[in-house]
Scaffold this motif. Sequence first.
Motif, PDB file in Angstrom:
ATOM      1  N   LEU A 169       0.374  -0.934  -0.200  1.00 38.73           N
ATOM      2  CA  LEU A 169      -0.126   0.150  -0.034  1.00 38.73           C
ATOM      3  C   LEU A 169       0.942   1.597   0.052  1.00 38.73           C
ATOM      4  CD1 LEU A 169      -2.609  -1.300   2.692  1.00 38.73           C
ATOM      5  CD2 LEU A 169      -2.174  -1.404   0.117  1.00 38.73           C
ATOM      6  N   GLY A 170       2.056   1.285  -0.766  1.00 39.05           N
ATOM      7  CA  GLY A 170       3.189   1.910  -0.170  1.00 39.05           C
ATOM      8  C   GLY A 170       3.612   2.407  -1.275  1.00 39.05           C
ATOM      9  N   ASN A 171       5.075   1.798  -1.663  1.00 35.58           N
ATOM     10  CA  ASN A 171       5.870   2.489  -2.115  1.00 35.58           C
ATOM     11  C   ASN A 171       5.165   0.574  -3.763  1.00 35.58           C
ATOM     12  OD1 ASN A 171       6.614   4.586  -0.973  1.00 35.58           O
ATOM     13  ND2 ASN A 171       8.784   4.231  -2.384  1.00 35.58           N
ATOM     14  N   GLN A 172       5.746  -0.356  -3.240  1.00 32.07           N
ATOM     15  CA  GLN A 172       4.381  -1.247  -4.014  1.00 32.07           C
ATOM     16  C   GLN A 172       5.806  -2.245  -4.051  1.00 32.07           C
ATOM     17  OE1 GLN A 172       1.456  -0.364  -6.969  1.00 32.07           O
ATOM     18  NE2 GLN A 172       1.176   1.751  -5.666  1.00 32.07           N
ATOM     19  N   GLY A 173       6.959  -1.867  -3.457  1.00 38.32           N
ATOM     20  CA  GLY A 173       8.044  -2.716  -3.998  1.00 38.32           C
ATOM     21  C   GLY A 173       8.751  -3.252  -5.403  1.00 38.32           C
ATOM     22  N   PRO A 174       9.782  -3.802  -5.627  1.00 36.69           N
ATOM     23  CA  PRO A 174      10.544  -3.460  -6.971  1.00 36.69           C
ATOM     24  C   PRO A 174      10.072  -3.644  -8.438  1.00 36.69           C
ATOM     25  CG  PRO A 174      10.644  -5.991  -5.896  1.00 36.69           C
ATOM     26  CD  PRO A 174      10.310  -5.269  -5.185  1.00 36.69           C
ATOM     27  N   VAL A 175       9.279  -4.371  -8.951  1.00 35.09           N
ATOM     28  CA  VAL A 175       8.226  -4.405  -9.952  1.00 35.09           C
ATOM     29  C   VAL A 175       7.841  -3.081 -10.452  1.00 35.09           C
ATOM     30  CG1 VAL A 175       6.031  -5.398 -10.702  1.00 35.09           C
ATOM     31  CG2 VAL A 175       7.968  -7.215  -9.748  1.00 35.09           C
ATOM     32  N   VAL A 176       7.254  -1.778  -8.993  1.00 34.84           N
ATOM     33  CA  VAL A 176       6.914  -1.140  -9.927  1.00 34.84           C
ATOM     34  C   VAL A 176       7.510  -0.129  -9.750  1.00 34.84           C
ATOM     35  CG1 VAL A 176       5.580   0.819  -8.796  1.00 34.84           C
ATOM     36  CG2 VAL A 176       3.633  -1.496  -8.907  1.00 34.84           C
ATOM     37  N   ASP A 177       8.442  -0.402  -8.698  1.00 33.93           N
ATOM     38  CA  ASP A 177       9.766   1.241  -8.163  1.00 33.93           C
ATOM     39  C   ASP A 177      11.022   0.845  -8.992  1.00 33.93           C
ATOM     40  OD1 ASP A 177      10.339   3.599  -5.883  1.00 33.93           O
ATOM     41  OD2 ASP A 177      12.610   1.607  -6.244  1.00 33.93           O
ATOM     42  N   THR A 178      11.376  -0.493  -9.372  1.00 33.27           N
ATOM     43  CA  THR A 178      12.561  -0.282  -9.991  1.00 33.27           C
ATOM     44  C   THR A 178      12.535  -1.003 -11.620  1.00 33.27           C
ATOM     45  OG1 THR A 178      13.039   0.041  -7.214  1.00 33.27           O
ATOM     46  CG2 THR A 178      15.474  -0.173 -10.000  1.00 33.27           C
ATOM     47  N   LEU A 179      12.010  -1.666 -11.860  1.00 33.74           N
ATOM     48  CA  LEU A 179      11.798  -2.315 -12.796  1.00 33.74           C
ATOM     49  C   LEU A 179      11.601  -1.306 -14.030  1.00 33.74           C
ATOM     50  CD1 LEU A 179      11.483  -5.377 -14.903  1.00 33.74           C
ATOM     51  CD2 LEU A 179       9.478  -5.053 -14.265  1.00 33.74           C
ATOM     52  N   CYS A 180      10.689  -0.676 -13.188  1.00 36.41           N
ATOM     53  CA  CYS A 180      10.697  -0.207 -14.570  1.00 36.41           C
ATOM     54  C   CYS A 180      11.795   0.691 -15.280  1.00 36.41           C
ATOM     55  CB  CYS A 180       9.581   1.302 -13.931  1.00 36.41           C
ATOM     56  SG  CYS A 180      10.133   2.308 -12.796  1.00 36.41           S
ATOM     57  N   HIS A 181      12.583   1.101 -14.606  1.00 32.27           N
ATOM     58  CA  HIS A 181      14.085   1.546 -15.488  1.00 32.27           C
ATOM     59  C   HIS A 181      14.350   0.560 -16.346  1.00 32.27           C
ATOM     60  CE1 HIS A 181      15.001   4.841 -13.162  1.00 32.27           C
ATOM     61  NE2 HIS A 181      14.704   4.534 -11.574  1.00 32.27           N
ATOM     62  N   TYR A 182      13.932  -0.622 -16.053  1.00 31.34           N
ATOM     63  CA  TYR A 182      14.669  -2.028 -16.923  1.00 31.34           C
ATOM     64  C   TYR A 182      13.613  -2.237 -18.268  1.00 31.34           C
ATOM     65  CZ  TYR A 182      18.335  -2.112 -13.368  1.00 31.34           C
ATOM     66  OH  TYR A 182      19.367  -2.124 -12.810  1.00 31.34           O
ATOM     67  N   LEU A 183      12.463  -1.728 -17.817  1.00 35.01           N
ATOM     68  CA  LEU A 183      11.550  -1.687 -19.238  1.00 35.01           C
ATOM     69  C   LEU A 183      11.366  -0.671 -19.949  1.00 35.01           C
ATOM     70  CD1 LEU A 183       8.088  -2.933 -16.777  1.00 35.01           C
ATOM     71  CD2 LEU A 183       9.618  -4.094 -18.624  1.00 35.01           C
ATOM     72  N   LEU A 184      11.926   0.253 -19.196  1.00 36.60           N
ATOM     73  CA  LEU A 184      12.466   1.614 -20.853  1.00 36.60           C
ATOM     74  C   LEU A 184      13.327   1.529 -21.178  1.00 36.60           C
ATOM     75  CD1 LEU A 184      11.412   4.000 -21.857  1.00 36.60           C
ATOM     76  CD2 LEU A 184      11.954   5.542 -19.677  1.00 36.60           C
ATOM     77  N   MET A 185      14.444   0.907 -20.394  1.00 35.71           N
ATOM     78  CA  MET A 185      16.040   0.522 -21.281  1.00 35.71           C
ATOM     79  C   MET A 185      16.007  -0.472 -22.633  1.00 35.71           C
ATOM     80  SD  MET A 185      19.278  -0.238 -19.076  1.00 35.71           S
ATOM     81  CE  MET A 185      19.050  -2.720 -19.575  1.00 35.71           C
ATOM     82  N   TRP A 186      15.033  -1.707 -22.605  1.00 35.70           N
ATOM     83  CA  TRP A 186      15.006  -2.131 -23.030  1.00 35.70           C
ATOM     84  C   TRP A 186      14.374  -1.846 -24.040  1.00 35.70           C
ATOM     85  CZ3 TRP A 186      12.312  -6.916 -19.170  1.00 35.70           C
ATOM     86  CH2 TRP A 186      13.300  -7.027 -18.021  1.00 35.70           C
ATOM     87  N   GLN A 187      12.663  -1.051 -23.556  1.00 36.98           N
ATOM     88  CA  GLN A 187      12.811  -0.105 -25.081  1.00 36.98           C
ATOM     89  C   GLN A 187      13.151   0.467 -26.340  1.00 36.98           C
ATOM     90  OE1 GLN A 187       8.209   0.517 -24.094  1.00 36.98           O
ATOM     91  NE2 GLN A 187       8.633   2.975 -25.174  1.00 36.98           N
ATOM     92  N   THR A 188      13.881   1.071 -25.071  1.00 36.71           N
ATOM     93  CA  THR A 188      14.859   1.819 -26.024  1.00 36.71           C
ATOM     94  C   THR A 188      16.105   1.175 -26.628  1.00 36.71           C
ATOM     95  OG1 THR A 188      14.340   3.880 -24.183  1.00 36.71           O
ATOM     96  CG2 THR A 188      16.817   3.928 -25.558  1.00 36.71           C
ATOM     97  N   ILE A 189      16.402  -0.001 -26.710  1.00 32.69           N
ATOM     98  CA  ILE A 189      17.586  -0.141 -26.916  1.00 32.69           C
ATOM     99  C   ILE A 189      17.026  -0.904 -27.776  1.00 32.69           C
ATOM    100  CG2 ILE A 189      18.968  -2.067 -27.439  1.00 32.69           C
ATOM    101  CD1 ILE A 189      19.907  -0.948 -23.391  1.00 32.69           C
ATOM    102  N   PHE A 190      15.792  -1.366 -27.851  1.00 33.46           N
ATOM    103  CA  PHE A 190      15.546  -2.134 -29.088  1.00 33.46           C
ATOM    104  C   PHE A 190      14.748  -1.660 -30.193  1.00 33.46           C
ATOM    105  CE2 PHE A 190      14.790  -5.942 -25.672  1.00 33.46           C
ATOM    106  CZ  PHE A 190      15.757  -6.435 -26.013  1.00 33.46           C
ATOM    107  N   ASP A 191      13.836  -0.178 -29.795  1.00 32.16           N
ATOM    108  CA  ASP A 191      13.597   0.910 -30.088  1.00 32.16           C
ATOM    109  C   ASP A 191      12.279  -0.219 -30.973  1.00 32.16           C
ATOM    110  OD1 ASP A 191      13.124   3.078 -32.087  1.00 32.16           O
ATOM    111  OD2 ASP A 191      13.694   2.673 -33.684  1.00 32.16           O
ATOM    112  N   SER A 192      11.591  -0.408 -29.760  1.00 33.37           N
ATOM    113  CA  SER A 192       9.900  -1.628 -29.405  1.00 33.37           C
ATOM    114  C   SER A 192       9.785  -1.012 -29.159  1.00 33.37           C
ATOM    115  CB  SER A 192      10.412  -2.848 -30.490  1.00 33.37           C
ATOM    116  OG  SER A 192       9.446  -3.755 -30.541  1.00 33.37           O
ATOM    117  N   LYS A 193       7.954  -1.595 -29.108  1.00 33.11           N
ATOM    118  CA  LYS A 193       7.451  -1.967 -27.673  1.00 33.11           C
ATOM    119  C   LYS A 193       6.772  -3.224 -27.761  1.00 33.11           C
ATOM    120  CE  LYS A 193       5.735   2.503 -28.037  1.00 33.11           C
ATOM    121  NZ  LYS A 193       5.965   3.057 -26.692  1.00 33.11           N
ATOM    122  N   PRO A 194       6.555  -3.434 -26.711  1.00 33.15           N
ATOM    123  CA  PRO A 194       6.306  -4.689 -26.016  1.00 33.15           C
ATOM    124  C   PRO A 194       4.955  -5.050 -25.944  1.00 33.15           C
ATOM    125  CG  PRO A 194       5.552  -3.000 -23.991  1.00 33.15           C
ATOM    126  CD  PRO A 194       6.457  -2.229 -25.422  1.00 33.15           C
TER     127      PRO A 194
END
Length: 342
Positions: A169-194
């Motif tokens: 009910l707070g920061n919601q753990g690493p899937v919400v807090d930190t994974l987003c940095h990597y999701l954006l990195m992958w999308q940027t490097i691949f130049d493609s949408k998930p």
Amino acid sequence: MAKTFKVAVLGAGDMGKYHIHGWTLAGHEVVSITELDLETAKKAAEAVGLSGVSYYQDYKQAVADPEADIVSIALPLPFHAPAAILAAQHGKHVFCEKPLAGSLEDARQMQEAVEKAGVQFGIGFQRNFAHGVELVKEWVREDKFGRPTVISSDLLQEVRPKRVMHDKLGNQGPVVDTLCHYLLMWQTIFDSKPVRVSASGGVYAAGRPEISHFKQLAVDTAVVIVEYASGDIGTMTISWCLAKDTQMRPRPDRIFGPKGGAEGAFNTFGRDAGKAITLYVGDRVESARLEERELFQIELGKFADAIASGQPAPVSFATGTDMLKLSYAVLDAIETGKTIEL
């Protein structure tokens, strides 16, 4: 001469300190710092040589201060939406740390308030300005690895000292807090949408006494697979449940394809910046040194430049909402055991 803005920084914890330093390096004036512990706020100002700063314990007072042009939010996740909405209602431009909000409905209300007020909004994905991301993206474009490619990332840590990070009910753990940095990195490097997500995981730190007071614990451990329209794949092992004082460390980021690969810290900053990425092409091995970049200075400077020029912020609601939806899709995949089509 570039326009100088006056900034109210909300929060003087780890991210707040980065905001204070980043705005200062970018040539703008931090006029107030909000933090429950005023001594922490004062120390953060002193660390970068600031004087004449106002200090608040209530972010509502800082937002209402007519001196500030920009409100820079580095508060815990549940405060992102109310602070951003209030700032917009006071006619302030808003820069907010990731994740965007604690729910998609909160994100919608934030965007509605910002658009109604006619102010600018930016979100803090500073890691995507790292030299490693730029370099690996260039290598993919140059077809050094062949296609499709796979990126593999790790984030392994102990139970976080900032306990609220484990609160569902707070920061919601690493899937919400930190994974987003990597999701954006992958999308940027691949130049493609998930296009689809699968994942497994759970609350592996359940029973640890340091977080036993939370009513609901967030998922703290997951293995994630994201497939992209380009045929590329991003994978990540993420956990905040390692033993106290463990000497185990995560592996470096790796990318590989039929022609070659690379490994190193692609999107880190601070003490990990400036290291090298190792490039493997056929039977050759090369080392590429990474530039040391002040990532917060870069992203905050770009946001201020967008305000001054009247142009849209380079990273705003579209990116923040997409990453939030994708994070929640990962949690949905963990909960249901199903592959989620996006």
